[in-house]
Design a protein around this motif. Structure first.
Motif, PDB file in Angstrom:
ATOM      1  N   ALA A 175     -10.064   2.667  -3.633  1.00 10.97           N
ATOM      2  CA  ALA A 175     -11.181   2.170  -2.830  1.00 10.97           C
ATOM      3  C   ALA A 175     -11.093   0.665  -2.619  1.00 10.97           C
ATOM      4  CB  ALA A 175     -12.503   2.538  -3.504  1.00 10.97           C
ATOM      5  N   THR A 176     -10.766  -0.092  -3.671  1.00 10.22           N
ATOM      6  CA  THR A 176     -10.730  -1.554  -3.524  1.00 10.22           C
ATOM      7  C   THR A 176      -9.612  -2.000  -2.580  1.00 10.22           C
ATOM      8  OG1 THR A 176      -9.294  -1.770  -5.466  1.00 10.22           O
ATOM      9  CG2 THR A 176     -11.679  -1.821  -5.825  1.00 10.22           C
ATOM     10  N   GLY A 177      -8.477  -1.307  -2.634  1.00  6.26           N
ATOM     11  CA  GLY A 177      -7.378  -1.668  -1.741  1.00  6.26           C
ATOM     12  C   GLY A 177      -7.704  -1.398  -0.290  1.00  6.26           C
ATOM     13  N   ILE A 178      -8.320  -0.247  -0.016  1.00 10.17           N
ATOM     14  CA  ILE A 178      -8.711   0.075   1.358  1.00 10.17           C
ATOM     15  C   ILE A 178      -9.768  -0.896   1.853  1.00 10.17           C
ATOM     16  CG2 ILE A 178      -9.731   1.828   2.839  1.00 10.17           C
ATOM     17  CD1 ILE A 178      -6.895   2.435   1.942  1.00 10.17           C
ATOM     18  N   ALA A 179     -10.686  -1.302   0.975  1.00  6.89           N
ATOM     19  CA  ALA A 179     -11.746  -2.235   1.368  1.00  6.89           C
ATOM     20  C   ALA A 179     -11.169  -3.594   1.764  1.00  6.89           C
ATOM     21  CB  ALA A 179     -12.736  -2.402   0.217  1.00  6.89           C
ATOM     22  N   ALA A 180     -10.042  -3.981   1.192  1.00  9.51           N
ATOM     23  CA  ALA A 180      -9.409  -5.247   1.564  1.00  9.51           C
ATOM     24  C   ALA A 180      -8.484  -5.096   2.767  1.00  9.51           C
ATOM     25  CB  ALA A 180      -8.624  -5.809   0.378  1.00  9.51           C
ATOM     26  N   LEU A 181      -7.874  -3.928   2.928  1.00  6.29           N
ATOM     27  CA  LEU A 181      -6.916  -3.732   4.010  1.00  6.29           C
ATOM     28  C   LEU A 181      -7.596  -3.599   5.370  1.00  6.29           C
ATOM     29  CD1 LEU A 181      -3.931  -3.318   4.744  1.00  6.29           C
ATOM     30  CD2 LEU A 181      -4.267  -0.856   4.367  1.00  6.29           C
ATOM     31  N   VAL A 182      -8.755  -2.958   5.413  1.00  2.00           N
ATOM     32  CA  VAL A 182      -9.428  -2.738   6.698  1.00  2.00           C
ATOM     33  C   VAL A 182      -9.833  -4.051   7.377  1.00  2.00           C
ATOM     34  CG1 VAL A 182     -11.494  -1.760   7.764  1.00  2.00           C
ATOM     35  CG2 VAL A 182     -10.177  -0.409   6.131  1.00  2.00           C
ATOM     36  N   PRO A 183     -10.455  -5.009   6.688  1.00  2.00           N
ATOM     37  CA  PRO A 183     -10.760  -6.279   7.372  1.00  2.00           C
ATOM     38  C   PRO A 183      -9.510  -7.015   7.833  1.00  2.00           C
ATOM     39  CG  PRO A 183     -12.024  -6.089   5.348  1.00  2.00           C
ATOM     40  CD  PRO A 183     -11.030  -4.984   5.329  1.00  2.00           C
ATOM     41  N   LEU A 184      -8.425  -6.945   7.060  1.00  2.00           N
ATOM     42  CA  LEU A 184      -7.194  -7.626   7.464  1.00  2.00           C
ATOM     43  C   LEU A 184      -6.638  -7.023   8.745  1.00  2.00           C
ATOM     44  CD1 LEU A 184      -4.965  -9.665   6.933  1.00  2.00           C
ATOM     45  CD2 LEU A 184      -3.865  -7.973   5.443  1.00  2.00           C
ATOM     46  N   ILE A 185      -6.660  -5.697   8.840  1.00  2.00           N
ATOM     47  CA  ILE A 185      -6.178  -5.056  10.072  1.00  2.00           C
ATOM     48  C   ILE A 185      -7.046  -5.461  11.254  1.00  2.00           C
ATOM     49  CG2 ILE A 185      -5.861  -2.833  11.213  1.00  2.00           C
ATOM     50  CD1 ILE A 185      -5.097  -1.634   8.535  1.00  2.00           C
ATOM     51  N   PHE A 186      -8.347  -5.506  11.066  1.00  2.00           N
ATOM     52  CA  PHE A 186      -9.239  -5.910  12.152  1.00  2.00           C
ATOM     53  C   PHE A 186      -8.952  -7.342  12.592  1.00  2.00           C
ATOM     54  CE2 PHE A 186     -13.119  -8.070  13.489  1.00  2.00           C
ATOM     55  CZ  PHE A 186     -13.507  -7.289  14.556  1.00  2.00           C
ATOM     56  N   LEU A 187      -8.752  -8.258  11.636  1.00  2.00           N
ATOM     57  CA  LEU A 187      -8.491  -9.654  11.980  1.00  2.00           C
ATOM     58  C   LEU A 187      -7.201  -9.797  12.775  1.00  2.00           C
ATOM     59  CD1 LEU A 187      -9.457 -11.374   8.598  1.00  2.00           C
ATOM     60  CD2 LEU A 187     -10.687 -11.541  10.756  1.00  2.00           C
ATOM     61  N   CYS A 188      -6.185  -9.052  12.404  1.00  3.46           N
ATOM     62  CA  CYS A 188      -4.905  -9.166  13.102  1.00  3.46           C
ATOM     63  C   CYS A 188      -4.944  -8.518  14.484  1.00  3.46           C
ATOM     64  CB  CYS A 188      -3.788  -8.530  12.258  1.00  3.46           C
ATOM     65  SG  CYS A 188      -3.429  -9.416  10.727  1.00  3.46           S
ATOM     66  N   THR A 236       0.818  -1.220   0.000  1.00  3.56           N
ATOM     67  CA  THR A 236       0.000   0.000   0.000  1.00  3.56           C
ATOM     68  C   THR A 236       0.850   1.267   0.000  1.00  3.56           C
ATOM     69  OG1 THR A 236      -1.734  -1.177   1.203  1.00  3.56           O
ATOM     70  CG2 THR A 236      -1.816   1.230   1.233  1.00  3.56           C
ATOM     71  N   ILE A 237       1.890   1.292   0.815  1.00  3.84           N
ATOM     72  CA  ILE A 237       2.646   2.536   1.025  1.00  3.84           C
ATOM     73  C   ILE A 237       3.260   3.091  -0.259  1.00  3.84           C
ATOM     74  CG2 ILE A 237       4.685   3.474   2.192  1.00  3.84           C
ATOM     75  CD1 ILE A 237       3.972   1.714   4.574  1.00  3.84           C
ATOM     76  N   PRO A 238       3.855   2.293  -1.161  1.00  2.00           N
ATOM     77  CA  PRO A 238       4.431   2.887  -2.388  1.00  2.00           C
ATOM     78  C   PRO A 238       3.433   3.650  -3.243  1.00  2.00           C
ATOM     79  CG  PRO A 238       5.280   0.681  -2.072  1.00  2.00           C
ATOM     80  CD  PRO A 238       4.202   0.869  -1.052  1.00  2.00           C
ATOM     81  N   PHE A 239       2.150   3.296  -3.201  1.00  2.00           N
ATOM     82  CA  PHE A 239       1.171   4.030  -3.987  1.00  2.00           C
ATOM     83  C   PHE A 239       0.898   5.402  -3.392  1.00  2.00           C
ATOM     84  CE2 PHE A 239       0.107  -0.302  -5.370  1.00  2.00           C
ATOM     85  CZ  PHE A 239       0.083  -0.113  -6.740  1.00  2.00           C
ATOM     86  N   TYR A 240       1.256   5.602  -2.137  1.00  3.51           N
ATOM     87  CA  TYR A 240       1.154   6.934  -1.551  1.00  3.51           C
ATOM     88  C   TYR A 240       2.470   7.679  -1.624  1.00  3.51           C
ATOM     89  CZ  TYR A 240      -3.474   5.759   0.205  1.00  3.51           C
ATOM     90  OH  TYR A 240      -4.811   5.428   0.281  1.00  3.51           O
ATOM     91  N   VAL A 241       3.577   6.957  -1.767  1.00  2.00           N
ATOM     92  CA  VAL A 241       4.871   7.618  -1.982  1.00  2.00           C
ATOM     93  C   VAL A 241       4.929   8.225  -3.377  1.00  2.00           C
ATOM     94  CG1 VAL A 241       7.354   7.235  -2.134  1.00  2.00           C
ATOM     95  CG2 VAL A 241       6.037   6.125  -0.331  1.00  2.00           C
ATOM     96  N   THR A 242       4.475   7.450  -4.367  1.00  4.24           N
ATOM     97  CA  THR A 242       4.364   7.958  -5.739  1.00  4.24           C
ATOM     98  C   THR A 242       2.903   7.829  -6.165  1.00  4.24           C
ATOM     99  OG1 THR A 242       4.901   5.772  -6.608  1.00  4.24           O
ATOM    100  CG2 THR A 242       6.718   7.321  -6.316  1.00  4.24           C
ATOM    101  N   PRO A 243       2.053   8.764  -5.753  1.00  7.30           N
ATOM    102  CA  PRO A 243       0.611   8.621  -5.997  1.00  7.30           C
ATOM    103  C   PRO A 243       0.284   8.702  -7.474  1.00  7.30           C
ATOM    104  CG  PRO A 243       1.112  10.782  -5.122  1.00  7.30           C
ATOM    105  CD  PRO A 243       2.385  10.004  -5.053  1.00  7.30           C
TER     106      PRO A 243
END
Length: 777
Positions: free
Chosen positions: A297-310, A268-275
Motif C-alpha cells: 500500500a505505501t509503495g502504491i501511494a507514492a508511485l501514483v502521485p509520481l506518475i501523475f506529475l510526470c 516496484t516490478i521485482p516485488f511482483y516478479v518475486t512476490p
C-alpha cells in the motif's frame, strides 16, 4: 508453521518492526540455508545505502565542472574589462602634452600608439599580445569550442502531418538542446548500469530478503529527490553557483523526474516478479505488520502521485492545460514527498535525502520572499504591490509600466500578477527597460520604470489587453512582482563583437542589453568595438514599440560602432488584380539582379526629388536648407509622448511626492513640434498605390555609412553571419531571441564557427559564444 512468529520473536528479542521491513535479519548458523548465507554476504541489505551515494557523486562531479567553467569565464571577462579600463586611463593620460616644449612632436610623441617617442626605443606590440594570451588559456578555449561545435547544433524537429479523419492537427515536436540530451543520456546510462551490473539481482527466495535490484533502484530514486526539487525552484543554490537561470535548469528538473519514475518502476516490478506472498514470505511479513489491507500500500501511494506529475508535465498536456498544471503541480508534489516519508520508513539513509529535500524546498521559498516586491516592509509597495499603467501599442501590443524600487539586470524577467485583472494567474515577462540612473522615473528618485512589452495571444495576456481597452489609459492597476530572475551568464561588454538577432517581440529581450552595452561603451567600460542588430518584424508599425530606445542607441553610441538592420517580413507587393507578386527566388539570380538595380534607381530618384524640394523650400537660405536636410536625413525621431489622458487616480499616500504616476497628459490629435519629422520612412495608412511602390519610394535609402537601414523580406542569416564573421574580434557573442526557425539558423552557423577556434583559425580567435533566449519569456 503457526509457531513461526513466536519463534522469531524469541530468537530476535532486540529487533523491532522498524528495522525489519525490508530484510528480516535472521542469525546465520551452521544449519542455515545456503541461500541465506549468500544473501547476507553478497550485497547485504545493510550496506545498500552506498547506491544512493553513487548518484550524489555523479551530480557533484557535473556541478563542480559547471562551476569551474563559469568561474573561468567570469574571471577572464572581469580581467579583460579591467585591463581595457586601465589602458583607456593610460591612453587618456598621454593624449595631451605635458609642457609646451613637446608641442612640436605632439602628433607622434604623444599619440595613442607613441609611434616615434622623444626618448627611449620604439615600443613593441608583442607585450600586449602576451598579456592577451595570459588572460585566456588556449587549450581550454579550444576544448570548450570543440564541445560547443557539437552542443550548439540543434536537433531536427519532427513535424506531424494533420490527419482530418483522426482530428490530428499539424504539430511540431522539438527536442532539448544537444547539451541537455547528453546530460540526460549520461544520467540514464549511469543509473541503469548502477542498477543492473552489480550482482545478484534476485535472491533464491523472497524469505532471504527483498530483491537487491529493487533496493538499488529505490535508493537511487530517493537520492535524486533533493536535486529534482533544487532544479525546480526559482531561487536555488545551483543558479547562484553556476549562473544558469532556473528557466534553463527546469528542463533538467523535468527529465530528472522522468528518470526518477524509471527507477521507481524498476524498484516496484521485482516485488511482483518475486512476490512476498510466495515461498513463505507472507507469513514473516504479517508477523511484523498487522492490520494492513494490502502489503504494498505505501509503495502504491507514492508511485501514483509520481506518475501523475510526470504525465501531466508532458509538453503537449502542459501546453493544453497550463493553468491547471500550475495549480496542481506543487500540491501533488507535496503529497508525493509525504508518501515517500511513509513508504521509506527511515530505513537505511532514505530519510536523510527526504529531509534534505524538505529543507531545500523550505529554504528556497523563504529566499524567494526577498524577490517579491510586496514583502519588504521598508518599501512603499509592502503588502499592496506597485502601481501599473497600461498602454496599447501598434499591432495590439501592450506596454506595462511599473515604477518600482526593485533592481534588475539587463535581460532578466519577472512574474507578474495583477489581481484587478486575474487573481490567480502569474506569468513571466521579459524586462524591456534598463535599471540605470540614466533612465530615472518621474515617480521618485529611488524608482525606476519597469517596462514590460508583450503581444497578447490568449489567457492572461488577452485579459490584460481587454482591460486596457475597457478601462482606458486613465486607470491604474495593482501589480505584484516576483523576481527578477534569469539573465545572461556573461556580460556583453566583455566581447569585442556583439551580434543581436531578434524576431518579432523577441526584441524585448535585446533592448535592455543594447542600452546597457552602449552605456558602457560610452563610459569606456566595455571592450566592444562593433555591435550588429538584426530585427525581423512583420510590419513597420512594430518599430514604434522601441523607437525612443533605438534613437538613444543611434545618438549616444560611439561613431560607426552600432549597425542596425530591420527586415519587414509581412509586407507584400500587391499587383493590380489584388494578388501579391511572387517573392524573389534564389533560382532566378538575373531577375533578382535587375530588381536590385531598379530598387537603387528608384532610391536615387526619391533622393533627388527630396533634394529638389528642399532647395525650393529653403528659397536660397543656406541655414534653412541645412536645417531641412538635417530633418530629412535617415535618422530616428524621438518616440511621441504616450497617449495618456489625465494622471491616474491615487493609490497610496507618499511623503513629499505625488501619489500617482506622473505621466503628462497629451492630446492624442497633436504631434510634438520639437520632434524630428522622420519616422522610419513609412506612412501610417498607405494607399493601394503606395503599397505597390512602398518597396521603392517610401523606404529610406540604405545608408552604408551609418549602418542603419530597412529592407523587405526575411534575413538570410547564414549568409549574413558569414559576411559578419570577417569582422569578428577575438571574442564574439551572438545573441538570438526569436522563433524556432531563427534560432535553428543561428545555432547552426555559430556551431560551424567553432572550427576556427579549436582549429586555430586566423586573427587568433579565442571564442564565439552563443546565447539563446526562449521566445515565450
Amino acid at each position: 508453521m503457526p509457531q513461526l512468529p513466536r519463534l522469531l520473536e524469541r530468537s530476535l528479542p532486540a529487533q523491532t518492526p522498524h528495522t525489519l521491513v525490508e530484510r528480516v535479519l535472521i542469525p546465520v548458523t551452521s544449519s542455515s540455508p545456503q541461500g541465506l548465507q549468500a544473501a547476507l554476504t553478497q550485497d547485504p541489505w545493510s550496506k545498500s545505502g552506498k547506491y544512493a551515494l553513487g548518484w550524489v557523486y555523479f551530480s557533484i562531479i557535473l556541478l563542480v565542472f559547471t562551476i569551474a567553467i563559469h568561474l573561468y569565464h567570469w574571471m577572464s571577462d572581469r580581467i579583460r574589462r579591467a585591463t581595457y579600463k586601465e589602458e583607456v586611463a593610460k591612453s587618456s593620460a598621454t593624449s595631451s602634452p605635458d609642457d609646451d616644449f613637446e608641442m612640436a612632436n605632439m602628433p607622434t610623441n604623444n599619440s595613442t600608439h607613441m609611434f616615434f617617442p622623444r626618448h627611449g626605443s620604439i615600443p613593441q606590440q608583442q607585450q600586449q599580445e602576451e598579456e592577451e594570451t595570459f588572460l585566456s588559456f588556449t587549450p581550454l578555449n579550444r576544448l570548450i569550442a570543440l564541445l560547443r561545435y557539437f552542443f550548439y547544433r540543434p536537433l531536427p524537429v519532427w513535424r506531424i502531418r494533420p490527419v482530418r479523419y483522426l482530428r490530428i492537427r499539424k504539430r511540431e515536436i522539438s527536442f532539448p538542446s544537444p547539451g541537455v540530451v547528453f546530460l540526460v543520456t549520461a544520467a540514464f546510462i549511469f543509473v541503469t548500469l548502477y542498477c543492473f551490473v552489480p550482482q545478484p539481482l534476485y535472491y533464491a527466495s523472497i524469505q532471504f530478503g527483498s530483491p537487491p535490484l529493487a533496493i538499488r533502484a529505490g535508493m537511487l530514486a530517493v537520492a535524486m529527490m533533493p536535486w529534482i526539487v533544487a532544479l525546480s525552484m526559482k531561487a536555488n543554490l545551483v543558479t547562484l553557483l553556476t549562473g544558469i537561470g532556473h528557466e534553463r535548469l527546469n528542463v533538467l528538473h523535468r527529465w530528472g523526474g522522468y528518470i526518477c519514475l524509471f527507477l521507481s518502476l524498476i524498484h516496484t516490478i521485482p516485488f511482483y516478479v518475486t512476490p512476498v506472498w510466495d515461498q513463505g514470505g507472507l507469513v514473516l511479513f504479517k508477523s511484523f505488520f498487522r492490520g494492513q489491507s494490502y502489503i504494498y500500500a505505501t509503495g502504491i501511494a507514492a508511485l501514483v502521485p509520481l506518475i501523475f506529475l510526470c504525465v501531466h508535465s508532458l509538453p503537449i498536456l502542459r501546453a493544453w492545460m497550463y493553468e491547471l498544471f500550475v495549480a496542481l503541480h506543487v500540491p501533488v508534489s507535496i503529497v508525493f514527498l509525504g508518501m515517500l516519508f511513509w513508504h521509506c520508513g527511515n530505513y537505511l539513509t532514505s530519510w536523510n535525502y527526504l529531509w534534505a529535500t524538505a529543507a531545500i524546498w523550505l529554504t528556497s521559498y523563504l529566499v524567494r520572499l526577498c524577490f517579491l516586491n510586496w514583502t519588504n516592509p521598508w518599501r512603499m509597495s509592502w503588502l499592496i504591490g506597485e502601481e501599473a499603467a497600461l498602454t496599447i501599442l501598434p499591432e495590439n501590443a501592450v506596454k506595462v509600466t511599473i515604477p518600482s524600487q526593485v533592481k534588475w539586470r539587463p535581460g532578466q524577467y519577472v512574474y507578474l500578477r495583477m489581481p484587478g485583472i486575474s487573481v490567480f494567474e502569474n506569468h513571466p515577462f521579459t524586462l524591456a527597460s534598463l535599471c540605470s540612473e540614466d533612465f530615472p522615473s518621474e515617480y521618485g528618485e529611488q524608482y525606476r520604470d519597469m517596462v514590460l512589452v508583450f503581444r497578447p495571444f490568449g489567457g492572461f495576456t488577452r485579459k490584460v489587453l481587454n482591460a486596457a481597452i475597457d478601462n482606458g489609459p486613465n486607470h491604474t492597476y495593482r501589480a505584484f512582482i516576483d523576481g527578477p530572475y534569469g539573465g545572461m551568464q556573461r556580460e556583453l561588454a566583455s566581447f569585442d563583437t556583439v551580434v543581436l538577432f531578434a524576431g518579432g517581440s523577441g526584441i524585448t529581450a535585446i533592448v535592455s542589453h543594447l542600452l546597457d552595452l552602449i552605456k558602457k561603451m560610452r563610459d569606456s567600460k566595455a571592450v566592444t568595438k562593433q555591435v550588429h542588430v538584426v530585427w525581423a518584424l512583420k510590419r513597420p508599425e512594430t518599430m514604434e514599440w522601441f523607437k525612443e530606445e533605438l534613437r538613444i542607441c543611434r545618438e549616444y553610441a560611439p561613431p560607426e560602432t552600432v549597425h542596425c538592420q530591420f527586415y519587414i517580413t509581412g509586407a507584400k507587393r500587391v499587383g493590380p488584380n489584388g494578388f501579391p507578386f511572387p517573392p524573389p527566388s534564389p533560382s532566378r539570380p538575373v531577375s533578382d539582379l535587375v530588381h536590385g538595380k531598379i530598387d537603387k534607381a528608384f532610391h536615387g530618384i526619391a533622393s533627388k526629388r527630396n533634394s529638389a524640394l528642399i532647395r525650393d523650400e529653403a528659397g536660397g537660405d543656406p541655414e534653412k536648407e541645412r536645417e531641412l536636410r538635417r530633418e530629412n536625413e535617415d535618422g530616428i525621431s524621438a518616440l511621441p509622448a504616450p497617449t495618456f489622458l489625465p494622471p491616474p487616480k491615487k493609490a497610496h499616500t507618499r511623503h513629499n511626492k505625488p501619489d500617482k504616476l506622473t505621466i503628462p497628459a497629451v492630446n492624442t490629435n497633436l504631434h510634438n513640434a520639437n520632434n524630428k519629422s522622420f519616422d522610419f520612412g513609412f506612412p501610417s495608412t498607405p494607399t493601394m498605390l503606395q503599397k505597390n511602390l512602398m518597396r521603392f519610394a517610401f523606404l529610406p535609402t540604405a545608408n552604408k555609412k551609418t549602418g542603419w537601414h530597412t529592407e523587405y523580406g526575411r534575413p538570410d542569416i547564414p549568409f549574413m553571419l558569414k559576411g559578419l564573421e570577417r569582422e569578428f574580434g577575438k571574442r564574439t557573442c551572438v545573441f538570438v531571441c526569436g522563433p524556432p526557425s531563427m534560432r535553428v539558423d543561428v545555432q547552426r552557423c555559430v556551431a560551424s564557427m567553432q572550427q576556427k577556434v579549436w582549429g586555430g583559425g586566423e586573427n587568433g580567435r579565442q571564442e564565439v559564444y552563443l546565447h539563446t533566449e526562449n521566445y515565450a519569456i
